[in-house]
Design a protein around this motif. Structure first.
Motif, short mmCIF file in Angstrom:
data_model
loop_
_atom_site.label_atom_id
_atom_site.label_comp_id
_atom_site.label_asym_id
_atom_site.label_seq_id
_atom_site.Cartn_x
_atom_site.Cartn_y
_atom_site.Cartn_z
N THR A 164 0.84 -1.20 0.00
CA THR A 164 0.00 0.00 0.00
C THR A 164 0.88 1.25 0.00
O THR A 164 2.04 1.21 0.37
N THR A 165 0.27 2.36 -0.42
CA THR A 165 0.96 3.64 -0.46
C THR A 165 -0.01 4.74 -0.04
O THR A 165 -1.18 4.48 0.22
N HIS A 166 0.50 5.99 0.02
CA HIS A 166 -0.32 7.06 0.56
C HIS A 166 -1.31 7.63 -0.44
O HIS A 166 -2.29 8.23 -0.08
N ASP A 167 -1.03 7.45 -1.70
CA ASP A 167 -1.81 8.17 -2.71
C ASP A 167 -2.36 7.21 -3.76
O ASP A 167 -1.67 6.31 -4.22
N GLU A 168 -3.60 7.44 -4.12
CA GLU A 168 -4.25 6.50 -5.02
C GLU A 168 -3.66 6.55 -6.43
O GLU A 168 -3.46 5.52 -7.06
N MET A 169 -3.42 7.76 -6.92
CA MET A 169 -2.84 7.88 -8.26
C MET A 169 -1.49 7.18 -8.32
O MET A 169 -1.15 6.52 -9.31
N GLU A 170 -0.74 7.36 -7.25
CA GLU A 170 0.57 6.73 -7.19
C GLU A 170 0.43 5.21 -7.24
O GLU A 170 1.17 4.53 -7.97
N ALA A 171 -0.53 4.71 -6.48
CA ALA A 171 -0.74 3.26 -6.45
C ALA A 171 -1.08 2.75 -7.85
O ALA A 171 -0.59 1.70 -8.30
N HIS A 172 -1.89 3.51 -8.54
CA HIS A 172 -2.33 3.09 -9.87
C HIS A 172 -1.16 3.06 -10.85
O HIS A 172 -1.03 2.16 -11.68
N THR A 173 -0.30 4.05 -10.75
CA THR A 173 0.87 4.09 -11.61
C THR A 173 1.84 2.97 -11.26
O THR A 173 2.45 2.35 -12.14
N ASP A 174 1.96 2.69 -9.97
CA ASP A 174 2.81 1.58 -9.56
C ASP A 174 2.33 0.27 -10.18
O ASP A 174 3.13 -0.57 -10.61
N GLN A 175 1.02 0.12 -10.24
CA GLN A 175 0.46 -1.09 -10.86
C GLN A 175 0.90 -1.21 -12.31
O GLN A 175 1.19 -2.31 -12.80
N ALA A 176 0.95 -0.08 -12.99
CA ALA A 176 1.37 -0.10 -14.39
C ALA A 176 2.81 -0.58 -14.50
O ALA A 176 3.16 -1.33 -15.43
N PHE A 177 3.65 -0.18 -13.57
CA PHE A 177 5.03 -0.67 -13.54
C PHE A 177 5.03 -2.19 -13.41
O PHE A 177 5.74 -2.90 -14.13
N LEU A 178 4.21 -2.69 -12.49
CA LEU A 178 4.19 -4.13 -12.25
C LEU A 178 3.72 -4.90 -13.48
O LEU A 178 4.25 -5.95 -13.82
#
Lengths: 252, 252
Positions: free
Chosen positions: B182-196
């Motif tokens: 988990t992370t603090h920001d939703e947009m960030e989480a979504h972008t992290d998913q794209a990396f994965l």
DNA sequence: CGCGCGTCGATCGAAATTGTTCGCTGTGCC
DNA sequence: GGCACAGCGAACAATTTCGATCGACGCGCG
């Protein structure tokens, strides 16, 4: 002790502890505070640590890029050009900025004003502006060119094609009536074109030393440009040639 | 004591306790109340805390500190984690890096080694690496988040979908067996998913203080992760829970 | 040997930081 | 409301630090 050893020790010490002060370092290394200051200055210029008053802190997150050309004597002119260009930006506008020292200066001016959206492909501008929550910043991705700190390539152009810019400011390396705007790198020129295609209004920033020069890669003919912002070093003939192509000339 | 240290301590104290009063801070730091007031004013201007009469309280519930205040005692651990993570990167690999202090440290380690391609959405990493011509750097564009120095949003994800990464290193704010990363920001989480999604191998970098924490936005379940690189502060139970999800744990 | 070059230490004015003092304002209490 | 008092901001002075400059020293080279 060699200078290289000393700077390495300073760097190690700072990264280990997270911070260090000038006097402690001077004593630790057996040199004067003046020398420590010089070393810290050097390491700071290389972006390896962040200088603070009284010492230095870890440079892991150092966002201040050393723009090599920045300390040129044209700095004052670039600032004046930036201040003049800022008047072309209405409140709340979406502004495109390519890389370059003059556009970077404009970015700073706009940052202080706030209330605009900035779209850029320049990493140094992005690093400057990202700490300012009062302006909206969009960075155009791409392949990094270390020579100009710009992000270029197909990805950048594809991304730009999805945005609309109210005004785009382009930094160029050369500008003539015959050859139009030119720059040193072909990829850069191509990405600049994408900026121009996305923008309602196209403005070129160039100090007067660029006018009359032709460099390697063509960006666009002068007829694609709406305004040129420059300093007052233009000859009458130069200005006439530029305005003859339908470009409005603004002198800082 | 350096000013930067002092403000960092004030911030730490305030965020830890939720509030603090001027006199206590002055005594704690061994400075006058005037200085504490000035520091609080400065931090308040940066939106890092909320000034009240007599002291200060935390600005927001889910406080995310700008990176420049995070250079702390965990610095050495982050460096060790980065050094351990570097061994997961084969020669000539394409490496994805999200934002965060640990990933930034890894970026530096990889930069010194050279011979890799780095794809990142972190502006500070981009600024660090763009001066190094010996590594290929691709920056993923997007909307800038000043809190984490990351570029996020649909543009970033679209761009990532066009690349293939040999290995992606993700910095997270929390990691549990139940809630995953988990992370603090939703947009960030979504972008992290794209990396994965773009990566063959997914590695999470997190010092042990993050393990067992759950923060706001979910990135992925632990089963999506191949490796976790962390320091040696993990309890046996924590490690067992993580390995139980099929994650290999590497201790720095 | 003389010379240029780079580096280091010292000095000095300028600038930043800090502590102190002073009114002024907000708050609690009567 | 009036009062006492703590906290605040502003101004000022003292101290520290910075940056620029100068001279000294070591070193390599012709």
């Amino acid at each position: 002790m060699l200078k290289a050893d000393r700077t390495a020790k300073i760097l190690a010490h700072v990264t280990e502890a997270g911070s260090a002060d000038v006097h402690a370092l001077a004593e630790l290394l057996g040199v004067s505070t003046a020398t420590v200051r010089r070393d810290l200055q050097e390491l700071h210029d290389q972006g390896l640590l962040h200088r603070t008053r009284g010492g230095a802190v870890t440079g892991t997150v150092n966002l201040e890029l050393p723009l090599r050309h920045r300390h040129g004597k044209r700095q004052a002119e670039k600032r004046r050009i930036a201040l003049a260009a800022e008047r072309l930006v209405p409140e709340g506008a979406v502004v495109g900025l390519t890389g370059g020292t003059t556009t970077s200066e404009l970015a700073r001016v706009l940052a202080e004003r706030g209330g605009v959206t900035i779209v850029t492909n320049a990493v140094n501008i992005a690093a400057d502006l990202i700490v300012r929550p009062e302006i909206r910043l969009v960075v155009v991705g791409g392949i990094a060119r270390s020579a100009s700190y710009e992000l270029v390539g197909p990805a950048a152009e594809r991304m730009l094609s999805q945005y609309h810019l109210d005004v785009a400011f382009i930094g160029v390396d050369g500008l003539t009536a015959g050859e139009g705007c030119t720059t040193h790198d072909e990829m850069e020129a191509h990405t600049d074109q994408a900026f121009l295609r996305s923008a309602s209004r196209c403005v070129v920033l160039a100090d007067s030393s660029k006018v009359g020069l032709v460099t390697f890669a063509a960006i666009c003919p002068l007829t694609d440009i709406h305004d040129l912002v420059t300093d007052d070093g233009l000859t009458g003939a130069q200005e006439k040639a530029v305005t003859g192509c339908g470009v409005r000339v603004l002198r800082a």
